[in-house]
Each structure stands twice: as C-alpha cells, then as structure tokens.
Design a protein around this motif. Structure first.
Motif, PDB file in Angstrom:
ATOM      1  N   SER A   1      42.604  48.192  46.847  1.00  0.00           N
ATOM      2  CA  SER A   1      42.085  46.959  47.450  1.00  0.00           C
ATOM      3  C   SER A   1      43.191  45.950  47.729  1.00  0.00           C
ATOM      4  CB  SER A   1      41.027  46.326  46.539  1.00  0.00           C
ATOM      5  OG  SER A   1      41.585  45.991  45.281  1.00  0.00           O
ATOM      6  N   GLY A   2      44.357  46.130  47.060  1.00  0.00           N
ATOM      7  CA  GLY A   2      45.489  45.228  47.262  1.00  0.00           C
ATOM      8  C   GLY A   2      45.607  44.236  46.118  1.00  0.00           C
ATOM      9  N   PRO A   3      46.617  44.380  45.258  1.00  0.00           N
ATOM     10  CA  PRO A   3      46.729  43.504  44.076  1.00  0.00           C
ATOM     11  C   PRO A   3      46.891  42.027  44.431  1.00  0.00           C
ATOM     12  CG  PRO A   3      48.717  44.816  44.372  1.00  0.00           C
ATOM     13  CD  PRO A   3      47.705  45.367  45.314  1.00  0.00           C
ATOM     14  N   ASP A   4      47.439  41.745  45.599  1.00  0.00           N
ATOM     15  CA  ASP A   4      47.635  40.357  46.018  1.00  0.00           C
ATOM     16  C   ASP A   4      46.653  39.941  47.106  1.00  0.00           C
ATOM     17  OD1 ASP A   4      49.870  40.051  44.296  1.00  0.00           O
ATOM     18  OD2 ASP A   4      51.125  41.092  45.758  1.00  0.00           O
ATOM     19  N   ALA A   5      45.740  40.843  47.445  1.00  0.00           N
ATOM     20  CA  ALA A   5      44.768  40.519  48.492  1.00  0.00           C
ATOM     21  C   ALA A   5      43.733  39.540  47.956  1.00  0.00           C
ATOM     22  CB  ALA A   5      44.082  41.786  48.982  1.00  0.00           C
ATOM     23  N   GLU A   6      43.305  38.650  48.800  1.00  0.00           N
ATOM     24  CA  GLU A   6      42.290  37.667  48.406  1.00  0.00           C
ATOM     25  C   GLU A   6      40.947  38.141  48.938  1.00  0.00           C
ATOM     26  OE1 GLU A   6      43.822  33.955  49.838  1.00  0.00           O
ATOM     27  OE2 GLU A   6      45.328  33.831  48.243  1.00  0.00           O
ATOM     28  N   THR A   7      40.475  39.237  48.330  1.00  0.00           N
ATOM     29  CA  THR A   7      39.218  39.856  48.738  1.00  0.00           C
ATOM     30  C   THR A   7      38.284  39.968  47.538  1.00  0.00           C
ATOM     31  OG1 THR A   7      39.978  42.108  48.255  1.00  0.00           O
ATOM     32  CG2 THR A   7      40.437  41.230  50.465  1.00  0.00           C
ATOM     33  N   ALA A   8      36.994  40.155  47.848  1.00  0.00           N
ATOM     34  CA  ALA A   8      36.005  40.306  46.782  1.00  0.00           C
ATOM     35  C   ALA A   8      36.289  41.547  45.946  1.00  0.00           C
ATOM     36  CB  ALA A   8      34.609  40.382  47.390  1.00  0.00           C
ATOM     37  N   SER A   9      36.796  42.605  46.580  1.00  0.00           N
ATOM     38  CA  SER A   9      37.106  43.834  45.856  1.00  0.00           C
ATOM     39  C   SER A   9      38.217  43.608  44.842  1.00  0.00           C
ATOM     40  CB  SER A   9      37.516  44.931  46.845  1.00  0.00           C
ATOM     41  OG  SER A   9      37.852  46.124  46.170  1.00  0.00           O
TER      42      SER A   9
ATOM     43  N   TYR B   1      40.108  32.215  41.108  1.00  0.00           N
ATOM     44  CA  TYR B   1      40.799  31.601  42.245  1.00  0.00           C
ATOM     45  C   TYR B   1      40.361  32.267  43.547  1.00  0.00           C
ATOM     46  CZ  TYR B   1      44.569  30.580  45.535  1.00  0.00           C
ATOM     47  OH  TYR B   1      45.269  30.217  46.658  1.00  0.00           O
ATOM     48  N   ILE B   2      40.294  33.607  43.547  1.00  0.00           N
ATOM     49  CA  ILE B   2      39.892  34.329  44.755  1.00  0.00           C
ATOM     50  C   ILE B   2      38.438  34.032  45.102  1.00  0.00           C
ATOM     51  CG2 ILE B   2      39.533  36.618  45.767  1.00  0.00           C
ATOM     52  CD1 ILE B   2      41.882  37.600  44.046  1.00  0.00           C
ATOM     53  N   ASP B   3      37.566  34.071  44.094  1.00  0.00           N
ATOM     54  CA  ASP B   3      36.139  33.810  44.342  1.00  0.00           C
ATOM     55  C   ASP B   3      35.924  32.396  44.894  1.00  0.00           C
ATOM     56  OD1 ASP B   3      35.028  36.300  43.661  1.00  0.00           O
ATOM     57  OD2 ASP B   3      35.086  35.832  41.527  1.00  0.00           O
ATOM     58  N   GLU B   4      36.666  31.433  44.347  1.00  0.00           N
ATOM     59  CA  GLU B   4      36.550  30.062  44.848  1.00  0.00           C
ATOM     60  C   GLU B   4      37.019  29.969  46.297  1.00  0.00           C
ATOM     61  OE1 GLU B   4      37.056  27.354  40.786  1.00  0.00           O
ATOM     62  OE2 GLU B   4      38.844  27.961  41.925  1.00  0.00           O
ATOM     63  N   LYS B   5      38.125  30.631  46.608  1.00  0.00           N
ATOM     64  CA  LYS B   5      38.662  30.581  47.963  1.00  0.00           C
ATOM     65  C   LYS B   5      37.712  31.238  48.957  1.00  0.00           C
ATOM     66  CE  LYS B   5      43.078  30.886  50.335  1.00  0.00           C
ATOM     67  NZ  LYS B   5      44.515  31.156  50.163  1.00  0.00           N
TER      68      LYS B   5
ATOM     69  N   GLY C   1      34.489  31.434  48.505  1.00  0.00           N
ATOM     70  CA  GLY C   1      33.152  30.864  48.390  1.00  0.00           C
ATOM     71  C   GLY C   1      32.155  31.830  47.777  1.00  0.00           C
ATOM     72  N   GLN C   2      32.660  32.751  46.932  1.00  0.00           N
ATOM     73  CA  GLN C   2      31.806  33.733  46.266  1.00  0.00           C
ATOM     74  C   GLN C   2      31.234  33.098  44.991  1.00  0.00           C
ATOM     75  OE1 GLN C   2      31.049  36.887  47.110  1.00  0.00           O
ATOM     76  NE2 GLN C   2      32.415  37.232  48.835  1.00  0.00           N
ATOM     77  N   HIS C   3      30.093  32.421  45.151  1.00  0.00           N
ATOM     78  CA  HIS C   3      29.556  31.629  44.039  1.00  0.00           C
ATOM     79  C   HIS C   3      29.088  32.498  42.866  1.00  0.00           C
ATOM     80  CE1 HIS C   3      29.886  27.872  46.225  1.00  0.00           C
ATOM     81  NE2 HIS C   3      29.377  28.474  47.287  1.00  0.00           N
ATOM     82  N   GLU C   4      28.499  33.642  43.165  1.00  0.00           N
ATOM     83  CA  GLU C   4      28.071  34.512  42.064  1.00  0.00           C
ATOM     84  C   GLU C   4      29.276  34.979  41.252  1.00  0.00           C
ATOM     85  OE1 GLU C   4      25.540  38.603  41.131  1.00  0.00           O
ATOM     86  OE2 GLU C   4      25.856  37.951  43.203  1.00  0.00           O
ATOM     87  N   GLY C   5      30.358  35.346  41.961  1.00  0.00           N
ATOM     88  CA  GLY C   5      31.576  35.737  41.258  1.00  0.00           C
ATOM     89  C   GLY C   5      32.142  34.596  40.438  1.00  0.00           C
ATOM     90  N   MET C   6      32.105  33.371  40.974  1.00  0.00           N
ATOM     91  CA  MET C   6      32.579  32.207  40.223  1.00  0.00           C
ATOM     92  C   MET C   6      31.786  32.036  38.937  1.00  0.00           C
ATOM     93  SD  MET C   6      32.959  29.666  43.515  1.00  0.00           S
ATOM     94  CE  MET C   6      32.940  28.174  42.504  1.00  0.00           C
ATOM     95  N   ALA C   7      30.463  32.181  39.020  1.00  0.00           N
ATOM     96  CA  ALA C   7      29.621  32.030  37.831  1.00  0.00           C
ATOM     97  C   ALA C   7      29.982  33.061  36.771  1.00  0.00           C
ATOM     98  CB  ALA C   7      28.153  32.162  38.217  1.00  0.00           C
TER      99      ALA C   7
END
Length: 554
Positions: free
Chosen positions: A291-299, A329-333, A335-341
C-alpha cells in the motif's frame, strides 16, 4: 534434610535443534539451583550429548533403556523429521522410534509425561515443504486431532528455555494443563471472509474468460490469485472448526508470494489471534509495502493501526503510540472519521496502560463524539466500555457500572458477541471491587462462555484470571490455582510473556496445599457474608481489563 526426589528427563530431537539440545541441560541445571531446592526435587538429564558420545548410533538398546526409565519425555522438533532409520522399521527415523517407544509406554502405564515442543516455521517454508518438513507438519496435525499429549510452539532459543522450564515446574507442582480439551476455534472477521469469497468468484470468472480467449499471461495471474483466495477461504473454515494446525498450513499456502490485501488481512487476523505475533507483523509489513509505507491512503492507515495493536499486545507502548499517531494523521487528512475514532480509542488504551487516566479519558471522549455523530453503534459500545474502565480505575464504581451497562445494551442490540463478552467481564470487575463475589463470578463466567464459543484465547485468559481472583477471595485456593494455570498457559500460547510472568507469580504466591473446598459453578452462597470482616476484593491493581476498541479493516 530429606533426599530430593529425582526426576529423569529425556530429550529427543532431530539434528536441526543442536542449540536447543545444548540448552536443555543448562535449563535443568538452572532449575536445580533454585526451584529444585525449594520443591525438593532434582532434575536429571537423559539422552544428553555426553551420554550419547559413549555409544554408537545403533546402540539403540542403551537409548531405549534411558527412555524406559525417564519420568518426562521431551520431543523438540523444527523442520526435520530425523535421521533415516533403515534398521528401525516400521519407523522412518530414529527420532520417531524414540517418540513412539515413550508413547507406547505412556499408553500402558500413564508414564512418562510427554511434552512436544515445535519451533516456529516460516510460512514460506511451510507452503513448499520438502519430504522431511512435510512429515513434521503431518505429525503436528495428528497431535491436534488426537488431543492426547501436550504440545506447544516456541519461537527461538529463549522461547525454548522458557517453555521447557515452565512445563517442568508445572509437572512438579501438579499444574499441567489438560491435553484433551476441546479444540479451540479461531473465529475470523466475517466481513473479511465474505470479501475473500466474493473476490475468489471474480478471479475464477476472470480465469475462465482468459483461458477461453487463450490469454496465457492473464490466465496465470488470475489462477495465482484464485489459488491464494481459495486457500484463505479453506483456512478460515478450518480455523472456525478448531482445526488450527490445518488452518495454519493452509494460510501459509495462501500468503506465499501473494499481494492480495484481503488474503493478507485475513491471515494477519488468524496469526494475531493465535498469538503468532512475529508472523502477523511480517504480514502487516508486506501489506504496508504494497500500500506504500509513506502513502497517505486508507490502506496504509489500516496497516499502521493494526501494527499498533501488535506492539500494544507485546507491551511496546512507545511504538504502539507512534503507529497510532501516524494512522491518525492519515485518517484526519483523508477525513476518515471512523478511522479517527478507532485510533483515538487505541491511543486511550495506550495512555490507560501507562496510568495516564486523564489523557486516556480525553481520547475516549473524542472517539465517543465522532461515533455519536456517525451513528456508529459498535464504536459507541467500545467507547462506553473504555470510559467505564477509566471510572473503575478511579474507584467511581457507580459511574463505571453505568458505562458498562450502556456498552452491554448496545452490544446486545447489535448481537455483537465480542462486545457482550467484554461488557460482562468489565461488570464482573465492578462487582469484584464491591465484594459482590457471586455477581462477579456470574459475569466472568458469562464472558468466558462467549469467548470459548468464539475461540478468543486472550479473552479466555482474561476471564480465567478474573475468575481465579474471585475464587481466591472466596478462599478456594484449589480453584484459583486451576484457573490461573489455565490463564497462564493461554497467555503463553498467544505470545504475552509479561502476562505469563504475572500469573506465574500469582501461582507461586498460593499456599503449597490448596484448599479442598470446591467452588461450585452457579452456587448460591452469600459472598458478602462470606467476606464479612475481611478486606473487600479489589481488582484495581490486579484485574484483567477488557479491550473494547475495534480493528481497522483492510
């Protein structure tokens, strides 16, 4: 001083465990210096290299004499089945001959006690075994099906020394676990299994299309993915039915060389739940690389969040926090609110483990706010349960009970068994703190029943530990010993050495002669009268808290 009782311990192992064989005598010597003196025993090593050096390989008669007089027979195996034995028919190796001589004697006389220890095998090797390793794998599955002997895994030299020492101590103390317990199920996330089934159907359709159109390259790719998905599905079914060794070997085939994230996620869940944390971590590292260690993705956030769970289980809180913060940090960027929770909840667990209750509460309330806005009922159940732990740690038992009952109500409405088990266990701790031991016992037993049904070994260990605390508070030392022994062995099985050490300490603190009064499940004795005039039972420092947070999905 009375003469110590001699316990003769024989070790059999193929040639690929030379380092462990050398450590065998050192472990026995170390036990004799400390534990042996206190227990009135002396361990005598048999089949040690110094003994074997004076005989030729086929002086098997002399080796058989050692097997015939041993009290404990230890078989340690890794990847090799042993040296071929053309003169030992029907056995295919000398190691096999030695094992079955001890096993046949045990069948006739119930002695010696037999321990089988398997060194962990890399899944890539398990996926493509040669003749020797295949014989070992078949033997492992045979032991699982027969359920007659105690067999345990170990990761490295330190792990071998620990598992050998622990089982020899338990042998002396009469604290060995039963070998014929029901097969433990490993229930994996249903959503992940459904995704694998769906994707397998898609790949099989793509394979059929590619073959029909004579597209060899496309067919090869689809065939490989369909193969991995099929074995992942088979492994999940075997795990559900308690055939854990079969599931382990099928997951090894499923993950061999695959880049399919659904397969990696499902396999990660299996190895995490069976306590094989090194393999679980390796799978997550592969997931992260894909998925990419530095990628800013949900995966990537999901992989980081699950890595945090592994580090938290190991007690490495700094690395766990680092992974959580990266995922947050990724979830906030995004807007993945469930992940943030989820990450706020996981950070709360970390801070609570450190004893920083204020920061933990802040994280739990942030998670609660998000879940309320999203209408995430499963998340709300976890949030209320975690807040209940905060109030219990602060001795605000009334508010703690209120939070746990809210959590239980939601879990029951959702039919979420894991959440119900966590709430029952947490309510049991509230009642323990109040000294209401009958109510505490009932709650912990409910939690244990669910965890056994689900095959959740960490939950079972928690429940057995807390039931042991209740039994001890009721004065039933014998029941406490039985429950803590089971908890200790479950923690060892899932790779939590700090919890093994803790529960061994509890066992060592019990009087040498356990009370004979039996604890009867479902009894109606008035616990408050039984403990009148005594200090109320408390689990503030010793209780086993339930985790209520959720796992990130692939």
């Amino acid at each position: 001083m009375p003469k110590p009782r001699t316990i003769k311990v024989f070790i059999a192992s193929p040639g690929d465990l030379a380092v462990e064989r050398r450590a065998f005598k050192e472990v026995l010597d170390e036990l004799n210096k400390g534990f042996g003196d206190g227990a009135g025993v002396e361990f005598e090593p048999l089949a040690w290299e110094e003994t074997l050096a004076v005989i030729t390989r086929r002086s098997q008669g002399l080796i058989n004499q050692e097997i015939d007089r041993c009290d404990v027979f230890v078989l340690a195996m890794h990847r090799r089945w042993g040296q071929e034995a053309p003169d030992a028919k029907p056995y295919s190796s000398y190691t096999e001959e030695e094992f079955y001589r001890a096993f046949d004697r045990w069948h006739r006389t119930e002695t010696p006690t037999i321990f089988v220890f398997f060194k962990d095998i890399d899944p890539a090797q398990m996926a493509d075994p040669g003749k020797q390793l295949q014989l070992v794998l078949d033997f492992r599955r045979q032991l699982e099906v027969q359920r007659q002997l105690i067999y345990r895994p170990f990761a490295d030299l330190e792990g071998f020394e620990e598992v050998l020492q622990r089982h020899l101590k338990a042998y002396v103390k009469g604290q060995l676990p039963k070998a014929d317990v029901a097969l433990a199920k490993v229930i994996l996330p249903q959503h992940a299994i459904e995704e694998v089934k769906k994707e397998r159907a898609e790949k099989e359709a793509a394979l059929a299309k590619a073959e029909k159109e004579h597209q060899a390259a496309e067919a090869a790719v689809a065939r490989a993915e369909a193969f991995a998905l099929e074995f992942a599905e088979r492994a999940s079914k075997a795990a559900l039915e308690g055939r854990v060794e079969e599931a382990r070997q099928d997951f090894a085939k499923a993950t061999d060389g695959t880049a399919n994230l659904q397969v990696l996620y499902l396999a990660f869940q299996f190895y995490y739940r069976t306590g094989e944390l090194a393999i679980a971590e390796e799978l997550l590292e592969r997931w992260l690389a894909i998925s990419g260690p530095d990628a800013e993705t949900a995966s990537t956030a999901a992989a980081l969040g699950n890595l945090a769970g592994i580090y938290h289980t190991r007690g490495d809180l700094d690395r766990a926090e680092e992974m959580c913060q990266k995922a947050l940090y990724i979830d906030e960027k995004l807007g993945q609110h469930e992940g943030m929770a989820i990450q706020y909840g996981n950070l709360g667990l970390i801070y609570m483990t450190r004893g920083d209750l204020d920061r933990a509460e802040e994280m739990y309330r942030k998670s609660l706010d998000i879940d309320e806005k999203l209408g995430q009922h499963e998340g709300l159940a976890s949030d209320y349960g975690n807040l209940g732990l905060i109030f219990m740690a602060r001795s605000d038992l009334e508010t703690a009970e209120e939070m746990h009952r809210k959590s239980l109500e939601i879990a029951e409405k959702l039919g979420r068994q894991e959440g119900m088990a966590a709430s029952y266990g947490n309510l049991g701790e509230v009642y323990q703190n109040r000294g209401e031991l009958d109510r505490a016992r009932a709650m912990h037993q409910r939690a244990l029943d669910i965890h056994e049904k689900l095959g959740r070994q960490e939950g079972m260990a928690n429940d057995c530990a807390n039931l042991g605390l209740v039994a001890k508070a009721r004065g039933d030392q014998e029941q406490a010993q039985e429950l803590w022994t089971k908890a200790r062995d479950l923690y060892a099985r899932i790779g939590m050495p700090h919890m093994v050490k803790k529960h061994q300490g509890w066992l060592d603190s019990l009087p040498k002669t356990a009370a004979k009064a039996k604890w009867v499940r479902g009894g109606t004795a008035d616990a408050n009268r039984a403990t009148k005039g005594k200090k109320k039972a408390t689990t503030k420092a010793k209780g086993i808290h339930k985790k209520g947070t959720r796992k990130k999905k692939a």
